[in-house]
Design a protein around this motif. Structure first.
Motif, mmCIF file in Angstrom:
data_model
loop_
_atom_site.group_PDB
_atom_site.id
_atom_site.type_symbol
_atom_site.label_atom_id
_atom_site.label_comp_id
_atom_site.label_asym_id
_atom_site.label_seq_id
_atom_site.Cartn_x
_atom_site.Cartn_y
_atom_site.Cartn_z
ATOM 1 N N GLN A 49 0.828 -1.207 0.000
ATOM 2 C CA GLN A 49 0.000 0.000 0.000
ATOM 3 C C GLN A 49 0.861 1.255 0.000
ATOM 4 O OE1 GLN A 49 -2.551 -0.444 3.387
ATOM 5 N NE2 GLN A 49 -4.010 -1.759 2.305
ATOM 6 N N PHE A 50 1.949 1.231 0.768
ATOM 7 C CA PHE A 50 2.862 2.378 0.797
ATOM 8 C C PHE A 50 3.472 2.620 -0.578
ATOM 9 C CE2 PHE A 50 7.322 3.742 1.166
ATOM 10 C CZ PHE A 50 7.112 5.028 1.621
ATOM 11 N N PHE A 51 3.954 1.554 -1.222
ATOM 12 C CA PHE A 51 4.567 1.704 -2.542
ATOM 13 C C PHE A 51 3.557 2.177 -3.579
ATOM 14 C CE2 PHE A 51 7.972 -1.194 -0.957
ATOM 15 C CZ PHE A 51 9.014 -0.307 -1.156
ATOM 16 N N ASN A 52 2.334 1.667 -3.529
ATOM 17 C CA ASN A 52 1.311 2.099 -4.482
ATOM 18 C C ASN A 52 0.987 3.583 -4.309
ATOM 19 O OD1 ASN A 52 1.072 -0.383 -5.699
ATOM 20 N ND2 ASN A 52 -0.624 -1.043 -4.387
ATOM 21 N N ARG A 53 0.776 4.015 -3.093
ATOM 22 C CA ARG A 53 0.429 5.422 -2.836
ATOM 23 C C ARG A 53 1.594 6.341 -3.174
ATOM 24 N NH1 ARG A 53 -3.438 8.776 -3.274
ATOM 25 N NH2 ARG A 53 -3.323 10.447 -1.792
ATOM 26 N N PHE A 54 2.802 5.909 -2.817
ATOM 27 C CA PHE A 54 3.995 6.708 -3.097
ATOM 28 C C PHE A 54 4.210 6.842 -4.603
ATOM 29 C CE2 PHE A 54 8.573 7.647 -2.983
ATOM 30 C CZ PHE A 54 8.596 8.594 -1.975
ATOM 31 N N THR A 55 3.985 5.760 -5.346
ATOM 32 C CA THR A 55 4.129 5.803 -6.804
ATOM 33 C C THR A 55 3.082 6.702 -7.423
ATOM 34 O OG1 THR A 55 4.962 3.536 -6.728
ATOM 35 C CG2 THR A 55 4.303 4.368 -8.863
ATOM 36 N N GLN A 56 1.845 6.663 -6.924
ATOM 37 C CA GLN A 56 0.811 7.556 -7.443
ATOM 38 C C GLN A 56 1.194 9.015 -7.245
ATOM 39 O OE1 GLN A 56 -2.758 6.454 -5.396
ATOM 40 N NE2 GLN A 56 -3.169 4.679 -6.705
ATOM 41 N N GLN A 57 1.707 9.355 -6.066
ATOM 42 C CA GLN A 57 2.101 10.730 -5.793
ATOM 43 C C GLN A 57 3.305 11.141 -6.637
ATOM 44 O OE1 GLN A 57 0.626 13.085 -3.915
ATOM 45 N NE2 GLN A 57 -1.028 11.610 -3.650
ATOM 46 N N LEU A 58 4.220 10.215 -6.862
ATOM 47 C CA LEU A 58 5.421 10.505 -7.638
ATOM 48 C C LEU A 58 5.096 10.749 -9.107
ATOM 49 C CD1 LEU A 58 8.558 10.574 -7.378
ATOM 50 C CD2 LEU A 58 8.534 8.196 -8.083
ATOM 51 N N LEU A 59 4.148 9.990 -9.651
ATOM 52 C CA LEU A 59 3.835 10.071 -11.077
ATOM 53 C C LEU A 59 2.685 11.017 -11.393
ATOM 54 C CD1 LEU A 59 4.196 6.332 -12.031
ATOM 55 C CD2 LEU A 59 5.875 8.149 -12.231
ATOM 56 N N LEU A 60 2.123 11.664 -10.390
ATOM 57 C CA LEU A 60 0.991 12.561 -10.605
ATOM 58 C C LEU A 60 1.299 13.687 -11.598
ATOM 59 C CD1 LEU A 60 -1.921 12.811 -9.579
ATOM 60 C CD2 LEU A 60 -1.078 14.405 -7.857
ATOM 61 N N PRO A 61 2.460 14.371 -11.492
ATOM 62 C CA PRO A 61 2.699 15.459 -12.451
ATOM 63 C C PRO A 61 3.221 15.007 -13.814
ATOM 64 C CG PRO A 61 4.441 15.416 -10.801
ATOM 65 C CD PRO A 61 3.456 14.366 -10.428
ATOM 66 N N LEU A 62 3.475 13.715 -14.008
ATOM 67 C CA LEU A 62 4.038 13.232 -15.268
ATOM 68 C C LEU A 62 2.949 12.772 -16.223
ATOM 69 C CD1 LEU A 62 7.032 11.115 -13.948
ATOM 70 C CD2 LEU A 62 7.066 13.454 -14.752
ATOM 71 N N ASN A 63 3.238 12.872 -17.524
ATOM 72 C CA ASN A 63 2.303 12.350 -18.511
ATOM 73 C C ASN A 63 2.483 10.841 -18.637
ATOM 74 O OD1 ASN A 63 4.686 12.093 -19.885
ATOM 75 N ND2 ASN A 63 4.189 13.573 -21.481
ATOM 76 N N GLN A 64 1.680 10.200 -19.494
ATOM 77 C CA GLN A 64 1.707 8.744 -19.621
ATOM 78 C C GLN A 64 3.067 8.233 -20.081
ATOM 79 O OE1 GLN A 64 -1.124 7.860 -17.730
ATOM 80 N NE2 GLN A 64 -0.784 6.089 -19.031
#
Length: 177
Positions: A49-64
């Motif tokens: 869960q930590f890795f999933n949430r952290f990855t979502q926050q990390l990739l939020l400003p990036l495009n696909q």
């Protein structure tokens, strides 16, 4: 034995073993290991869960297109976070205060961004070497100066990062004495 103020910048060893090796290996213990079970224990679930949430926050400003870098960015962030958290423990060593580690991360990532930028957008990447509206006589000199500053950038950033990290430790040591 009297130590100088700048002895804290030396790479410490214990029984002949450089502590930077132990500090770099320790965070890998915290990574979740793959298993064949359908249900995981609480620790693996919490890590996931930590890795999933952290990855979502990390990739939020990036495009696909930038999402393919998720694994390397996530690994780098967790590695640096765990190494810095390890340095908060008493009688431990923070490996990120060493210039060798900072340069070891700075140069390959800088080189990767340069190569990818040259491959994907060569005119935009080379356009940074010459500002718009430059007089014709200054063009050769300016290209040489910008190229030199371009290659010095990762070295300067690595040295500045190391100096900023160690300045806090030096300040605490000065205040303590």
């Amino acid at each position: 034995m009297a130590l100088g103020f700048f002895d804290q910048f030396l790479s410490p060893t214990h029984l002949g073993i450089p502590l930077i090796l132990i500090a770099m290996v320790f965070p890998w213990i915290l990574y979740p290991s793959p298993s064949n079970r359908w249900l995981n224990n609480r620790l693996v679930t919490l890590q996931g869960q930590f890795f999933n949430r952290f990855t979502q926050q990390l990739l939020l400003p990036l495009n696909q297109g930038g999402h393919k870098w998720a694994l390397i960015l996530m690994s780098l962030m967790v590695f640096l976070l765990s190494m810095n958290m390890l340095g908060l423990l008493p009688y431990t060593f923070t490996a990120t205060t060493q210039l060798s580690l900072n340069m070891g991360f700075a140069v390959p990532f800088w080189l990767a961004t340069v190569i990818i930028g040259m491959r994907n957008q060569p005119t935009a990447a080379l356009g940074h070497l010459l500002p718009e509206g430059t007089p014709v006589l200054l063009i050769p000199v300016l290209i040489i100066i910008e190229t030199i500053s371009f290659f010095i950038r990762p070295i300067a950033l690595g040295v500045r990062l190391t100096a900023n990290l160690t300045a806090g430790h030096l300040l605490i040591q000065l205040i303590a004495t």
